[in-house]
Design an enzyme around this catalytic site. Sequence first.
Site, PDB file in Angstrom:
ATOM      1  NE  ARG A 317      -2.804   0.759   3.285  1.00 36.68           N
ATOM      2  CZ  ARG A 317      -4.010  -0.228   5.017  1.00 36.68           C
ATOM      3  NH1 ARG A 317      -5.083   0.360   4.369  1.00 36.68           N
ATOM      4  NH2 ARG A 317      -2.915   0.054   5.269  1.00 36.68           N
ATOM      5  CB  VAL A 439      -8.518   0.179  -5.080  1.00 37.75           C
ATOM      6  CG1 VAL A 439      -9.861   0.888  -5.737  1.00 37.75           C
ATOM      7  CG2 VAL A 439      -7.372   0.879  -5.313  1.00 37.75           C
ATOM      8  CD  GLU A 440      -3.048  -0.257  -3.273  1.00 33.17           C
ATOM      9  OE1 GLU A 440      -2.264  -0.416  -1.905  1.00 33.17           O
ATOM     10  OE2 GLU A 440      -2.448  -1.671  -3.971  1.00 33.17           O
ATOM     11  N   GLY A 441      -7.798  -0.214   0.435  1.00 31.02           N
ATOM     12  CA  GLY A 441      -8.465   1.070   1.920  1.00 31.02           C
ATOM     13  C   GLY A 441      -9.024   2.143   1.253  1.00 31.02           C
TER      14      GLY A 441
END
Length: 739
Positions: A317, A439-441
Amino acid sequence: MNWRAWRRKWLTEPLYRMAREAMPSLSATERQAIEAGDVWWDAQLFSGNPNWKTLVNVKPVALTPSEQAYMDGPVAQLCRMLNDWDINWTHGDLPPSVWAYIRQHGFFGMIIPKEYGGLGFSAYAHSEVVRRLSVRSVAAAVTVMVPNSLGPGELLMQFGTEAQRQYWLPRLASGEEIPCFGLTSPEAGSDAASMTDTGVICRRNIGNVDTLGILLNWRKRYITLSPVATVLGLAFKLSDPDGLIGVQPELGISIALVPTNLPGVVTGRRHLPAMQAFQNGPTEGKDVFVPIDALIGGVEQAGQGWPMLMSALAAGRGISLPSLSAAACTFAAHTSGAYARVRTQFGIPIGKFEGVQEKLGRLAGNAYLVEAARRFTCAGLQLGYKPSVVSAIMKLHATERMRQSVNDAMDIHAGKAIIDGPGNYLGNLYRALPVGITVEGANILTRSLIVFGQGAIRAHPYLMQEVTALGNSDQLAGEDAFDAVIWKHLGHSTRNALRACGLAWTKGRFASVPQGGKSAAPYYRGLSRYAAAFALVSEVALLTLGGSLKRKEMLSSRLGDMLSELYLLSAVLKRWQDEGQHESDLPLVAWCADQAFVTMEKRLDDILLNLPMRSAAWVLRALLLPPGMRARPPSDQATARCANILLEPSDTRDRLVGAVWEDHDSPSVELLERAFELVIEVQPLLDRIRHAGLKDWRLAHASGAITDVQASLLEAADAAVAAVVEVDDFAPGEFQRQS
């Protein structure tokens, strides 16, 4: 000894009981998320007294000769093969030749070690590849970044058995296998614990062999590369009702590798995420049977899926989306500065209007900051850290600044950026913004629950030890551990309160500055001041709210914003140092610092306005926000200085935006760059013509005031500007959809 016994009985034990009542127990999911990854520079900031020598001594990132050769060779060639308009509007996918090139040259195996057939690249090289591709095609960048981020490759390297690594990693590195990873389902987005995808350990007769395995059922969505994947990394809840591998019937979230050609696996359908043509879609599985060794890490990792995911995400991330965001911020700053220089209204470049300069100054500052943070984070990763809190900060704030920068660029370009077509170099990036935000949190979740919620426990010098002590089922052992740490904590808090007050009332004047950082001394001192203030107000919030702070999401968000600004400004100062401490770059450093200071003060003010214990808020306000010692936003003159960096050629401009544009090979951008160069070249000639009292260079040519060669150069400049200002149009039939 008598003093310690007295302290334990009359002070520690009551404090321990009070703390146990105030602090709710952490769920297994929360504990695993907090324990994932490492702490790094965020721990220095949480201490309230960051050691600038540690910052200065972090080795700057650089490409190795082999990594540079890859950038100059395969990456440059791939960029030349990409036509973003055709990818998104004609083919709806990367062309077959591009897919083949990506596989052939190992783009899917950048993070895989060389002994398994991968490229074995550093975090910085991985980041550089994503950054370079991002300015040519978001679809291509996403296609390359996802297998190198959170996916089967990263999970296998961290947790896989050696047999799994030997089998899968060479296939992934060569592109023989295309991976995807399935986590999100309709029922479980941010709340992975509520997923309904299941795996039941059972026995099946496979090829006349009694086989121990897992019967899987799932329904996932938003899965990048799912439509074309040959192997699916699948997160699901694993159960063992018959006790085939142990006595625990419900094992929890686990991860398995599932070949997509197995009976019952459904892939191929596509989502269309914000009109971006990268492969993304749903996947389903109905009674899909895989052998037990499909579990990543084998039976030993059964039920450990959540900490595995958090550990993998702690690194990935911090690379993928921040790299794309850094490229986008630089892209927006460069094109906007060049366009504002060549586009004239009322006879002057639009970049000279203060309204436009306000946007340009912010573009320059954001480009400098996000790129600085990208490099600094890569440096931490290359030191071996997996800084989960830092990665969350990067994902959140890099994408938010990307959104701000692209919006500013759209405002400056106006109609040029609105009319779509092959010549529009901003439109597709603008459409892609929500993807990076989500995305990705998702950014709302990351800001309100992760940055401070995870950072407060993970990066604090003592809090994690205290939480562990309070959660100990053996009360006597818990009290012992609590007594060993609570008094150190209180001593630390007392010293920090005195330091924070002193720095606030002197505006940090006596804070330490690293050797050689004299020109940036006010910014180091300001960072010291606000780091101490952040640490103190965090302590008070935790003390007065206890476990309920995690439900006060707006307070937690503001505390997280302060921590984020401290980290980002640290990265700015680190970049300035690493690049040679150029005085000409200081306007960018000053703009970033002033913006960070005023943001932190605003968040601090909002925290104190909303802290439930009003008496504590009043005391903190008197200590930390004294009258006459407040921060001010960047002045108009400071913003104009940053804007002017984008409008004229200089070494500072080259350091800020030049690297992204080497061999860019985009016709519309090359046209803009050529127009910029010509306009700069003819400016002295135009100034001379105007000083002679002539309004038009054609009149000057007719009167013999300029030569034929000079007139040709002016004509070329006019033609280049006209081509840049031009927008695409289409025949009516070209809009017709195929039936």
